[in-house]
Design an enzyme around this catalytic site. Structure first.
Site, PDB file in Angstrom:
ATOM      1  N   ASP A 261      19.950  69.240  68.928  1.00  0.00           N
ATOM      2  CA  ASP A 261      20.778  68.955  70.097  1.00  0.00           C
ATOM      3  C   ASP A 261      19.851  68.535  71.237  1.00  0.00           C
ATOM      4  OD1 ASP A 261      23.750  69.684  71.236  1.00  0.00           O
ATOM      5  OD2 ASP A 261      22.194  69.998  72.752  1.00  0.00           O
ATOM      6  N   ASN A 269      23.268  62.117  81.830  1.00  0.00           N
ATOM      7  CA  ASN A 269      24.454  61.301  82.089  1.00  0.00           C
ATOM      8  C   ASN A 269      24.856  61.345  83.565  1.00  0.00           C
ATOM      9  OD1 ASN A 269      25.056  60.114  79.615  1.00  0.00           O
ATOM     10  ND2 ASN A 269      26.225  61.869  78.886  1.00  0.00           N
ATOM     11  N   ASP A 278      23.339  56.756  76.607  1.00  0.00           N
ATOM     12  CA  ASP A 278      23.414  56.068  75.312  1.00  0.00           C
ATOM     13  C   ASP A 278      22.033  55.610  74.859  1.00  0.00           C
ATOM     14  OD1 ASP A 278      26.126  56.422  75.337  1.00  0.00           O
ATOM     15  OD2 ASP A 278      26.613  54.342  75.884  1.00  0.00           O
ATOM     16  N   GLU A 304      25.766  64.610  71.502  1.00  0.00           N
ATOM     17  CA  GLU A 304      24.302  64.622  71.472  1.00  0.00           C
ATOM     18  C   GLU A 304      23.784  65.526  70.359  1.00  0.00           C
ATOM     19  OE1 GLU A 304      25.474  67.724  74.645  1.00  0.00           O
ATOM     20  OE2 GLU A 304      26.220  65.844  73.871  1.00  0.00           O
TER      21      GLU A 304
END
Length: 402
Positions: A261, A269, A278, A304
């Site tokens: 993760d 973000n 991304d 993620e």
């Protein structure tokens, strides 16, 4: 209508059907446009067959004769391009262009030598034989030896031999007729059109089947692949893990699962935008793909979250792999992020035990991942052993202190 004329009409109808079918296959395939080349090939067949019908009605048929030759040449040339692209081989543009130039000159001269001239017949048929041989060579050089590949190779080789043999067949069967009008009634015309029909249908059906299969594989892959990372999605991953685990169970081989993760991904973000997020995901996926062995199944199973199924690896080997990925990612500068900003990931590793289900294995790997998160992130943690894999004390009362 003569037998050869009837077969000509059938060939015209069949060519139209194949051209339409290949257009439909090409339109439904996002990435592979090989089908359009075969559609073009069968479209040129229609022009060629039209010339065969028209030529006997012309007072001076030489222009129609040459147009028919070029149309059929383009039929086989488009087939060469389609085969080369399908089998990932370079297209011999130069060779086909030079052959066409030589063939046009030879046929222009040969036409005036008479219909039964050996030079004229070979000038007409040898370019076709050469093109079929070129296509067969593309298949042969590709190294592919599956059933469909061998069948295509056989048909192309047979086609080349058929074109090469036609001048001899013409001599054995009494010639090609003394005019374009009489040609259609000859035994040679019946043989030529019949063999052409058989090879046309066989090649068309084979290539349609092969391209339709490719299209189905492409559709399946799209449904099982994450478009951002290029890795399997959860669906594709779970299907392969189930099958892989069953295979490892039969062979008694070790299996490990790594889950990972990205750390503090939400802050990336929120601070730098979803486009940058991304890019971070794509960068991490690229490291996974580069470092994973062919036997591994790598997937992006969530936003993620990633999973790596490692058949044939034990916990130690899986941990070593995870450490390598962790180290590579933490040292990577993601394009667009500040120079000082480094992204990290946390990993959980679990080795499968023979009585454990996929969900149990995943649960232990997740628990190890959460432990890595709690203990500071950017680290790898091994899962606790499964309960049924832990050694049992021979004296339960002593073990429990009861």
């Amino acid at each position: 209508m003569s037998g050869a004329g009837f077969i000509l009409a059938i060939n015209l109808f069949v060519a139209g059907l194949f051209a339409l079918a290949f257009v439909l296959v090409g339109a439904n395939s996002r990435t592979d446009k090989v089908a359009y080349w075969f559609a073009a090939a069968y479209g040129c067949v229609i022009v060629y067959l039209g010339c065969e019908f028209i030529q006997p009605t012309q007072p001076y048929p030489k222009p129609v004769y040459m147009l028919g030759f070029v149309a059929f040449y383009m039929t086989l040339a488009a087939g060469v391009v389609g085969v080369a692209l399908r089998f990932r081989r370079p297209v011999p543009w130069g060779g086909m262009g030079l052959l066409l130039a030589l063939a046009l000159g030879a046929n222009w001269v040969g036409y005036d030598m008479g219909r039964d001239s050996g030079f004229r017949n070979f000038a007409y048929q040898l370019p076709y034989a050469t093109l079929q041989a070129m296509a067969a060579w593309q298949v042969l050089r590709s190294g592919r030896r599956k059933t469909f590949d061998l069948a295509i190779l056989a048909i192309l080789s047979l086609g080349s031999l058929q074109f090469f043999s036609k001048p001899f067949v013409a001599a054995w069967t009494g010639g090609t007729g003394d005019s374009a009008q009489s040609y259609i009634a000859t035994t040679y015309a019946l043989y030529s059109q019949s063999m052409g029909a058989v090879l046309q249908v066989a090649m068309g059906l084979l290539m349609l089947t092969l391209l339709a299969r490719d299209m189905l594989v492409e559709i399946t892959m799209r449904s099982e692949t994450d478009p951002l990372s290029g890795l399997y999605n959860r669906r594709g991953f779970e299907q392969r893990v189930e099958a892989g685990l069953a295979s490892m169970r039969r062979g008694g081989l070790p299996v490990a699962l790594v889950v990972c993760d990205l750390d503090h991904f939400k802050s990336v973000n929120d601070t730098y935008g979803h486009e940058m997020g991304d890019r971070v995901i794509a960068t991490f996926a690229g490291i996974l793909k580069r470092m994973a062995a062919d036997r591994m199944t790598v997937a992006r199973v969530g936003g993620e979250e990633f999973s790596i199924f490692m058949p044939g690896s034990n916990a130690a080997g899986a941990r070593l792999f995870a450490e390598g990925v962790r180290s590579a990612f933490s040292a990577t500068q993601v394009d667009g992020l500040p120079q000082w900003k480094r992204c990290t990931a946390s990993f959980g590793v679990a080795e499968w035990t023979s009585e454990e289900s996929v969900s149990d294995l995943r649960r232990r790997a997740d628990a190890a991942l959460y432990a890595a998160k709690r203990n500071g992130r950017d680290r790898v943690r091994l899962a606790e052993p499964a309960l049924d894999a832990m050694p049992q004390h021979p004296y339960p009362n002593i073990a429990t202190g009861a």
